[in-house]
Design a protein around this motif. Structure first.
Motif, short mmCIF file in Angstrom:
data_model
loop_
_atom_site.label_atom_id
_atom_site.label_comp_id
_atom_site.label_asym_id
_atom_site.label_seq_id
_atom_site.Cartn_x
_atom_site.Cartn_y
_atom_site.Cartn_z
N VAL A 1 1.08 -1.51 -0.02
CA VAL A 1 -0.10 -0.14 -0.23
C VAL A 1 0.59 0.90 0.11
O VAL A 1 1.76 1.54 0.21
N ALA A 2 0.59 2.35 -0.87
CA ALA A 2 0.81 3.53 -0.08
C ALA A 2 -0.44 4.47 -0.11
O ALA A 2 -1.23 4.54 -0.05
N SER A 3 0.14 5.30 0.88
CA SER A 3 0.02 6.54 1.69
C SER A 3 0.62 8.02 1.28
O SER A 3 1.52 7.80 1.14
N ALA A 4 -0.80 8.78 1.52
CA ALA A 4 -0.02 10.11 1.21
C ALA A 4 -0.98 11.18 2.50
O ALA A 4 -2.15 10.93 2.72
N LYS A 5 -0.75 12.19 2.98
CA LYS A 5 -1.74 13.26 3.21
C LYS A 5 -1.74 14.60 2.61
O LYS A 5 -0.92 14.82 2.36
N THR A 6 -2.14 15.44 3.00
CA THR A 6 -1.75 16.67 2.28
C THR A 6 -3.71 17.21 3.31
O THR A 6 -4.49 17.14 3.74
N HIS A 7 -3.20 18.58 3.05
CA HIS A 7 -4.84 19.71 3.79
C HIS A 7 -6.35 18.71 2.63
O HIS A 7 -6.16 18.64 2.28
N ALA A 8 -6.73 19.04 3.72
CA ALA A 8 -8.66 18.50 3.22
C ALA A 8 -8.71 19.24 2.74
O ALA A 8 -9.85 18.98 1.13
N GLN A 9 -8.46 20.88 2.16
CA GLN A 9 -8.40 21.72 1.31
C GLN A 9 -8.27 22.21 0.10
O GLN A 9 -8.82 22.82 -0.14
N ASN A 10 -7.04 21.25 0.24
CA ASN A 10 -6.43 21.40 -0.98
C ASN A 10 -6.75 19.92 -1.80
O ASN A 10 -6.76 19.03 -1.62
N THR B 1 -7.29 16.64 12.65
CA THR B 1 -7.61 17.92 12.12
C THR B 1 -6.24 17.96 13.10
O THR B 1 -6.01 17.02 14.17
N ALA B 2 -5.58 18.15 12.99
CA ALA B 2 -3.47 18.77 13.27
C ALA B 2 -3.06 20.83 13.55
O ALA B 2 -3.27 20.69 13.10
N TYR B 3 -2.08 20.69 14.71
CA TYR B 3 -1.58 21.95 14.84
C TYR B 3 -0.70 21.56 13.50
O TYR B 3 0.06 21.09 13.40
N SER B 4 -0.97 23.02 12.53
CA SER B 4 0.31 22.79 11.00
C SER B 4 1.19 23.68 11.51
O SER B 4 0.79 25.60 12.30
N GLN B 5 2.40 23.41 12.42
CA GLN B 5 3.67 24.64 12.90
C GLN B 5 3.68 26.24 11.76
O GLN B 5 3.96 27.16 11.73
N LYS B 6 3.88 25.10 10.68
CA LYS B 6 4.14 25.90 9.07
C LYS B 6 2.98 26.94 9.21
O LYS B 6 2.94 28.28 8.68
N LEU B 7 1.08 26.95 9.54
CA LEU B 7 0.91 27.77 9.31
C LEU B 7 0.04 28.74 11.11
O LEU B 7 -0.91 29.57 10.71
N ASP B 8 0.72 27.10 11.61
CA ASP B 8 0.23 28.27 13.11
C ASP B 8 -0.77 27.89 13.03
O ASP B 8 -1.41 29.11 13.60
N ARG B 9 -1.75 27.88 12.85
CA ARG B 9 -2.74 27.16 13.52
C ARG B 9 -3.67 25.59 13.13
O ARG B 9 -2.97 24.48 12.44
N ASP B 10 -5.06 24.88 13.80
CA ASP B 10 -5.26 23.69 13.18
C ASP B 10 -5.77 23.48 11.98
O ASP B 10 -5.92 24.34 11.87
N VAL B 11 -5.36 22.78 11.40
CA VAL B 11 -5.64 22.53 9.61
C VAL B 11 -6.34 20.86 9.35
O VAL B 11 -5.89 20.38 10.55
N GLU B 12 -7.23 20.49 9.16
CA GLU B 12 -7.30 18.89 8.64
C GLU B 12 -6.94 18.84 7.94
O GLU B 12 -6.76 19.31 6.52
#
Length: 166
Positions: A110-119, A138-149
């Motif tokens: 299996v290959a897996s990946a993740k991205t921002h849900a809004q992408n 939902t997790a905190y994104s250090q790059k965006l300095d906020r919670d992101v799905e």
């Protein structure tokens, strides 16, 4: 001529710039790009300096158009970035196919990946390649300095295709 090959250590700066341009396009509407560009640039730089051996890149006529990585050399595609000026020309699909082949050769089914849900464009890209949604969180994104799905995507690989390459 299109070539997929391993990155070289001295290409890290160029790969950072490609990653940043693609990332800025991907997060448009999700966060304030200007305020988080510096941390994102440092994150790309740190990653590429420490993990350049795990990076495959795609070139067209000796111009690097994008790159992908498996940070842990496992079944997870940690990065896949195509320069926005090169998007829509099949480079992402070709690079993804090569990464999937390497994942299968390394013994994963299996290959897996993740991205921002809004992408939406990234989600659609993976779904066109027969990935399905495997999780949403939902997790905190250090790059965006906020919670992101975030959305996780997975695809069962055809192991017989990888075996043919051995």
């Amino acid at each position: 001529m299109v070539v997929i090959r391993h990155a070289r250590q001295n290409e890290a700066c160029l790969l950072v710039e490609i990653g940043l341009r693609a990332w800025e396009k991907a997060i448009a509407g999700i966060g304030d790009v200007g305020s988080v560009r510096g941390p994102a640039e440092r994150a790309f730089g740190d990653f590429l300096v420490g993990h350049w051996l795990s990076v495959l890149l795609i070139e067209d006529d000796r111009r690097i158009c994008g790159w992908a990585a498996r940070e842990g050399l496992d079944d997870t595609i940690s990065d896949l970035w195509i320069d926005p000026v090169a998007q829509g020309r099949g480079f992402g699909a070709a690079l993804l196919a090569e990464v999937e082949k390497q994942i299968a050769i390394d013994g994963f089914d299996v290959a897996s990946a993740k991205t921002h849900a809004q992408n939406a464009s990234a989600v659609a890209f993976f779904q066109r390649a027969r990935y399905h949604v495997s999780w949403l969180s939902t997790a905190y994104s250090q790059k965006l300095d906020r919670d992101v799905e975030f959305i996780g995507l997975a695809k069962r690989l055809a192991l017989e295709d990888a075996a043919d390459e051995l």
